[in-house]
Enzyme design. Structure first.
Site, PDB file in Angstrom:
ATOM      1  N   ASN A 102       9.195   1.374 -15.931  1.00 19.91           N
ATOM      2  CA  ASN A 102      10.519   0.035 -15.953  1.00 19.91           C
ATOM      3  C   ASN A 102       9.549  -1.464 -15.918  1.00 19.91           C
ATOM      4  O   ASN A 102       8.836  -0.846 -16.813  1.00 19.91           O
ATOM      5  CB  ASN A 102       9.820  -0.330 -14.033  1.00 19.91           C
ATOM      6  CG  ASN A 102       8.261  -0.237 -13.048  1.00 19.91           C
ATOM      7  OD1 ASN A 102       7.182  -0.945 -13.914  1.00 19.91           O
ATOM      8  ND2 ASN A 102       7.646   0.468 -12.408  1.00 19.91           N
ATOM      9  N   PHE A 125       2.906  -5.218  -2.336  1.00 24.68           N
ATOM     10  CA  PHE A 125       4.276  -6.137  -2.270  1.00 24.68           C
ATOM     11  C   PHE A 125       5.690  -4.673  -2.707  1.00 24.68           C
ATOM     12  O   PHE A 125       5.194  -3.608  -2.766  1.00 24.68           O
ATOM     13  CB  PHE A 125       3.863  -6.438  -4.145  1.00 24.68           C
ATOM     14  CG  PHE A 125       3.277  -7.554  -4.374  1.00 24.68           C
ATOM     15  CD1 PHE A 125       3.664  -8.902  -5.558  1.00 24.68           C
ATOM     16  CD2 PHE A 125       1.734  -7.628  -3.853  1.00 24.68           C
ATOM     17  CE1 PHE A 125       3.208  -9.163  -5.143  1.00 24.68           C
ATOM     18  CE2 PHE A 125       1.137  -8.847  -4.588  1.00 24.68           C
ATOM     19  CZ  PHE A 125       1.501  -9.421  -4.915  1.00 24.68           C
ATOM     20  N   ILE A 184      -0.471   3.540  -2.203  1.00 25.28           N
ATOM     21  CA  ILE A 184      -0.688   2.031  -1.281  1.00 25.28           C
ATOM     22  C   ILE A 184      -1.068   3.545   0.230  1.00 25.28           C
ATOM     23  O   ILE A 184      -2.196   2.430   1.059  1.00 25.28           O
ATOM     24  CB  ILE A 184       0.141   1.031  -0.841  1.00 25.28           C
ATOM     25  CG1 ILE A 184      -0.682   0.066  -0.593  1.00 25.28           C
ATOM     26  CG2 ILE A 184       1.404   2.116  -0.665  1.00 25.28           C
ATOM     27  CD1 ILE A 184      -0.058  -1.107  -0.400  1.00 25.28           C
ATOM     28  N   ASP A 235       8.218   6.254  -8.657  1.00 28.02           N
ATOM     29  CA  ASP A 235       8.648   6.648  -7.235  1.00 28.02           C
ATOM     30  C   ASP A 235       9.058   7.765  -7.535  1.00 28.02           C
ATOM     31  O   ASP A 235       8.537   9.003  -6.882  1.00 28.02           O
ATOM     32  CB  ASP A 235       9.958   5.688  -6.368  1.00 28.02           C
ATOM     33  CG  ASP A 235       9.788   4.824  -6.343  1.00 28.02           C
ATOM     34  OD1 ASP A 235       8.522   4.419  -5.966  1.00 28.02           O
ATOM     35  OD2 ASP A 235      10.258   4.375  -6.658  1.00 28.02           O
ATOM     36  N   ASP A 271       2.010   8.626  -3.398  1.00 24.09           N
ATOM     37  CA  ASP A 271       2.080   7.642  -3.160  1.00 24.09           C
ATOM     38  C   ASP A 271       0.749   6.619  -2.717  1.00 24.09           C
ATOM     39  O   ASP A 271      -0.282   6.671  -1.430  1.00 24.09           O
ATOM     40  CB  ASP A 271       2.864   7.425  -1.458  1.00 24.09           C
ATOM     41  CG  ASP A 271       3.575   6.164   0.109  1.00 24.09           C
ATOM     42  OD1 ASP A 271       2.670   5.249  -1.763  1.00 24.09           O
ATOM     43  OD2 ASP A 271       4.482   6.038  -0.075  1.00 24.09           O
ATOM     44  N   LYS A 301       8.090  -1.771   5.965  1.00 21.94           N
ATOM     45  CA  LYS A 301       7.395  -1.147   4.466  1.00 21.94           C
ATOM     46  C   LYS A 301       5.556  -1.212   4.307  1.00 21.94           C
ATOM     47  O   LYS A 301       4.516  -0.634   4.858  1.00 21.94           O
ATOM     48  CB  LYS A 301       7.004  -1.853   3.259  1.00 21.94           C
ATOM     49  CG  LYS A 301       5.941  -0.509   1.935  1.00 21.94           C
ATOM     50  CD  LYS A 301       6.081  -1.160   0.309  1.00 21.94           C
ATOM     51  CE  LYS A 301       4.619  -0.803  -0.486  1.00 21.94           C
ATOM     52  NZ  LYS A 301       5.255  -1.328  -1.813  1.00 21.94           N
TER      53      LYS A 301
END
Length: 400
Positions: free
Chosen positions: A216, A330, A314, A285, A312, A344
């Site tokens: 990204n 974030f 976090i 992801d 995942d 989230k």
């Protein structure tokens, strides 16, 4: 030009060292950013740089010891300058000036003005490695920093002007400028002293083969700003980041990773000792299910690329966090940024989240600026208007 009444006022004291030439960039950058600048140049500094140069860059007279000893001002010059300043920067700080400050001595305009002021003082030392490492110099440095007025920047290591390779290089002007902006925001408070802040930054890369990957456009600038802000507020900072075009600030423990799996391992390793965890990284992801150790020929690339989810991170951090720890996430979104951020926040059981738009000018990935909405698990909401990422980082620490 900014309204003069709202301008911050920075007094720059230039010491007598070869690094004095670097201060020109700092003064120019401060002026361009809307800061009002005054300069004191010591007699030895004038052997390296002229008052005319400094006056031209600051758009104001540069003061010398000759001005100090002449009765041509309505009030004593050191009193006038000391009361005027919101922040005092001394760069380069020489061993001689350091010793004077550490012992409360005042025999020139610079040192008299320090004693006549009450504002925060930012120190950027620069000297030969042997000089910097002398026990007396290090003792003076430690003693001076016990006074909460003084904020010391670490010296960098590298090739010095004397051809010695080692510690003693003055921090670079962009790093000093960032510290200045932080101190102007906080007025010198160190509300994170004794705290350990763990930050993730930048994008991860999930490789198909040694040269192809899913990624990204994240640059990690927001994470860098968070690390700077935390450091300047007194925290012990660990920054876990993807590949970056920038260098971590002096004094920050920086750990470079590539994949989400690597980031997960490091974040979990450092989690137990952290007080504040901020997950600003743009973690992938999904990743290719299969990885080739050699570059795949074009003809061998799969028409349909099998994917599998990455950890995942976090959510794992939140599950393992202790009651005294805070975890902030974030959420980079387009369109309605609040609803998915709230989802989230609640789903992953975070303490707070930063919702920021990626479809608006001068915000999001790669930008030097940002805008956001902060939300926390107590129902508080704070809207942050467009500002620099460093300013946003400070707003976030104010919020949490």
């Amino acid at each position: 030009m900014p309204n003069p009444k709202s301008m911050k006022r920075v007094l720059v004291g230039v010491g007598g060292g070869i690094a004095a030439y670097k201060v020109c960039e700092l003064i120019s950058t401060l002026f361009k950013s809307g800061v009002e600048v005054r300069v004191i140049v010591t007699s030895t500094a004038q052997e390296f740089i002229t008052p005319l140069t400094l006056a031209t860059l600051s758009r104001h007279q540069a003061y010398t010891d000759e001005d100090f000893w002449q009765a041509k001002y309505s009030r004593p010059l050191h009193i006038e300058l000391g009361e005027w300043a919101d922040l005092f920067v001394i760069a380069p700080l020489t061993a001689n000036t350091l010793a004077k400050l550490a012992h409360g001595m005042a025999d020139n305009l610079l040192t008299n003005t320090v004693l006549a002021s009450t504002c925060p003082v930012l120190l950027a030392p620069a000297m030969n490695t042997e000089m910097w490492e002398q026990l007396t110099v290090q003792r003076n440095w430690r003693d001076l920093l016990t006074d909460s007025r003084y904020h010391g920047m670490s010296t960098a290591s590298g090739l010095l002007a004397c051809d010695r390779v080692g510690a003693g290089r003055m921090a670079e002007p962009p790093e000093i400028f960032a510290y200045v902006k932080s101190l102007l925001h906080t007025a010198g408070k160190r509300d994170l002293i004794g705290k350990r802040v763990l930050i993730s930054a930048g994008g991860t890369r999930e490789h198909l083969d040694p040269v192809r990957f899913i990624g990204n456009p994240s640059t990690g600038k927001m994470g860098l700003a968070l690390a700077q802000a935390a450091l300047h507020r007194g925290a012990n900072v660990t920054l876990v980041h993807g590949l970056a075009s920038w260098n971590a600030p002096l004094g920050v423990q920086a750990i470079s990773v590539i994949s989400a799996m690597e980031m997960q391992q490091v974040m979990l390793e450092y989690l137990p000792n952290a007080d504040v965890i901020i997950m600003s990284a743009a973690v992938a992801d999904v990743k290719p299910r299969d990885y080739s150790l050699e570059k795949l020929p074009k003809r061998s690339l799969p028409q349909d690329l099998p994917l599998e989810p990455v950890p995942d991170i976090i959510a794992q951090l939140a599950r393992q966090k202790q009651p005294h720890q805070k975890i902030i996430g974030f959420a980079a979104q387009n369109g309605d940024i609040v609803k998915p951020a709230l989802e989230k926040l609640q789903k992953k059981k975070l303490d707070a989240i930063v919702a920021n738009p990626i479809d608006q000018p001068d915000s999001g990935f790669g930008s030097d600026n940002n805008k956001a909405i902060f939300l926390d698990n107590q129902g508080r909401i704070m809207v942050i208007e467009p500002c620099s990422k460093l300013e946003m980082a400070h707003h976030l620490f104010d919020f949490i």
